[in-house]
Design a protein around this motif. Sequence first.
Motif, PDB file in Angstrom:
ATOM      1  N   THR A  75      25.348  49.838  40.811  1.00 58.19           N
ATOM      2  CA  THR A  75      26.287  49.392  41.840  1.00 58.19           C
ATOM      3  C   THR A  75      25.929  48.001  42.342  1.00 58.19           C
ATOM      4  OG1 THR A  75      26.703  51.672  42.528  1.00 58.19           O
ATOM      5  CG2 THR A  75      27.263  49.930  44.089  1.00 58.19           C
ATOM      6  N   VAL A  76      24.666  47.773  42.629  1.00 58.51           N
ATOM      7  CA  VAL A  76      24.247  46.463  43.137  1.00 58.51           C
ATOM      8  C   VAL A  76      24.490  45.379  42.092  1.00 58.51           C
ATOM      9  CG1 VAL A  76      22.259  45.090  43.856  1.00 58.51           C
ATOM     10  CG2 VAL A  76      22.569  47.395  44.767  1.00 58.51           C
TER      11      VAL A  76
ATOM     12  N   VAL B 295      27.387  42.488  42.766  1.00 60.89           N
ATOM     13  CA  VAL B 295      26.940  41.093  42.927  1.00 60.89           C
ATOM     14  C   VAL B 295      27.489  40.213  41.816  1.00 60.89           C
ATOM     15  CG1 VAL B 295      24.924  39.591  42.942  1.00 60.89           C
ATOM     16  CG2 VAL B 295      24.877  41.733  44.222  1.00 60.89           C
ATOM     17  N   THR B 296      27.406  40.687  40.574  1.00 56.28           N
ATOM     18  CA  THR B 296      27.863  39.856  39.452  1.00 56.28           C
ATOM     19  C   THR B 296      29.366  39.616  39.494  1.00 56.28           C
ATOM     20  OG1 THR B 296      27.943  41.876  38.094  1.00 56.28           O
ATOM     21  CG2 THR B 296      25.979  40.493  37.914  1.00 56.28           C
ATOM     22  N   VAL B 297      30.156  40.656  39.793  1.00 58.74           N
ATOM     23  CA  VAL B 297      31.604  40.454  39.804  1.00 58.74           C
ATOM     24  C   VAL B 297      32.031  39.594  40.986  1.00 58.74           C
ATOM     25  CG1 VAL B 297      32.371  42.428  41.214  1.00 58.74           C
ATOM     26  CG2 VAL B 297      33.755  41.678  39.291  1.00 58.74           C
ATOM     27  N   THR B 298      31.316  39.671  42.099  1.00 59.60           N
ATOM     28  CA  THR B 298      31.665  38.840  43.252  1.00 59.60           C
ATOM     29  C   THR B 298      31.414  37.371  42.958  1.00 59.60           C
ATOM     30  OG1 THR B 298      31.137  40.654  44.768  1.00 59.60           O
ATOM     31  CG2 THR B 298      31.233  38.442  45.696  1.00 59.60           C
TER      32      THR B 298
ATOM     33  N   LEU C  26      27.679  49.661  32.011  1.00 63.33           N
ATOM     34  CA  LEU C  26      28.329  50.049  33.263  1.00 63.33           C
ATOM     35  C   LEU C  26      28.454  48.889  34.243  1.00 63.33           C
ATOM     36  CD1 LEU C  26      27.578  52.834  31.986  1.00 63.33           C
ATOM     37  CD2 LEU C  26      27.209  53.645  34.321  1.00 63.33           C
ATOM     38  N   TRP C  27      27.709  47.786  34.010  1.00 60.32           N
ATOM     39  CA  TRP C  27      27.789  46.679  34.952  1.00 60.32           C
ATOM     40  C   TRP C  27      27.917  45.307  34.282  1.00 60.32           C
ATOM     41  CZ3 TRP C  27      24.327  42.683  34.803  1.00 60.32           C
ATOM     42  CH2 TRP C  27      23.138  42.899  34.091  1.00 60.32           C
TER      43      TRP C  27
ATOM     44  N   PHE D 220      34.761  46.714  47.854  1.00 56.82           N
ATOM     45  CA  PHE D 220      35.691  47.345  46.919  1.00 56.82           C
ATOM     46  C   PHE D 220      34.989  47.678  45.604  1.00 56.82           C
ATOM     47  CE2 PHE D 220      40.090  45.816  48.570  1.00 56.82           C
ATOM     48  CZ  PHE D 220      39.852  46.522  49.740  1.00 56.82           C
ATOM     49  N   GLU D 221      34.155  46.768  45.128  1.00 58.20           N
ATOM     50  CA  GLU D 221      33.471  47.016  43.860  1.00 58.20           C
ATOM     51  C   GLU D 221      32.387  48.076  44.013  1.00 58.20           C
ATOM     52  OE1 GLU D 221      32.961  46.564  39.775  1.00 58.20           O
ATOM     53  OE2 GLU D 221      34.547  45.942  41.159  1.00 58.20           O
ATOM     54  N   VAL D 222      31.724  48.105  45.151  1.00 56.51           N
ATOM     55  CA  VAL D 222      30.737  49.162  45.408  1.00 56.51           C
ATOM     56  C   VAL D 222      31.403  50.526  45.317  1.00 56.51           C
ATOM     57  CG1 VAL D 222      29.319  50.218  47.211  1.00 56.51           C
ATOM     58  CG2 VAL D 222      29.118  47.781  46.739  1.00 56.51           C
TER      59      VAL D 222
END
Length: 314
Positions: free
Chosen positions: A112-113, A117-120, A176-177, A235-237
């Motif tokens: 999740t982290v 962080v990466t998508v933001t 997954l990330w 939202f991504e979390v």
Amino acid sequence: MSTDIRVAAAESEAVQPGRDGTDAATRSIPAGPRGRARVRRRVGTVLAWVALSLLGIVFVYPFVWLVSASFKPRSDVFDNRLIPETFTWDNYIQVWQEAPLALWLLNTAIVTVLAAVTVTISSAMVAWGFAYFRFRGRGVLFGLVLATMMLPGAVTMIPTFLIWNALGQVGMLTPLWAGNLFGSAFYIFLLRQFFLGLPRDLFEAARIDGASQWGVFWRIALPLTGPALAVVLVFEVQAVWTDLMRALIYLRDSSTFTVPRGLKSLVDAYGFGGEWHWEIIVTASVITTIPLIIVFFLAQKRIIDGVASTGLKG
């Protein structure tokens, strides 16, 4: 005698005309259309509060039921009592013994982290490029980015799996990330709208003062988009924490399971076709839901500010 004097004084004061020529009794009655409008507003406010309260009960009731069921023995899980007839803590002890819940929570937190962080950051960089820079074909390229939102996930599911399989990442947490390193079309659109509302003269002044393009983005533009970034992050979390599809596709071993994949394994083992230990399943669901509730509770002000300001600046 003194009592009669006070009563007479009060009556005389009540009938004394005001500045507009009306007495106190008349002034207490709402006047004409203005009074009726005030009454309608009050009635509307009361009805809105009642409707919101009912909707709140409808949305909160399932979670309240889930929490209540987690404190019941197996025979009472589905009795629909919100206050358990037999209260027990054994479910919260047994669930840690039946499943590696702590490991699943750790895996989910890591994914999740990294994903949030990466998508933001990546979406903010792409959005800044579309908002600040002027180049030929910018509108067409941005339209292509938005068009990717129309593709169903099933269309890209198999090609994406083949790519990760060729890279030897199937069975690991990376798929997954890591895809978030390339941004998200929806978040790019959201952040671009916010960037467009910022004064361009501010960035031009920074360029004149000697700031680089990266410096303008990182030191000026990004801090000004704090509310919108918070919305994207939260939202991504929520999306990653509850993502079951990708976990089902890529994860093989229970040591790499995330929370949704772990809950699915509990349902398979103790639910349908299993031993029917529903008290274990609902207890695990409560434990894994609490972190998400805490995140939303802490970030609710940022979410409201971000959505409101993004809507105004769009």
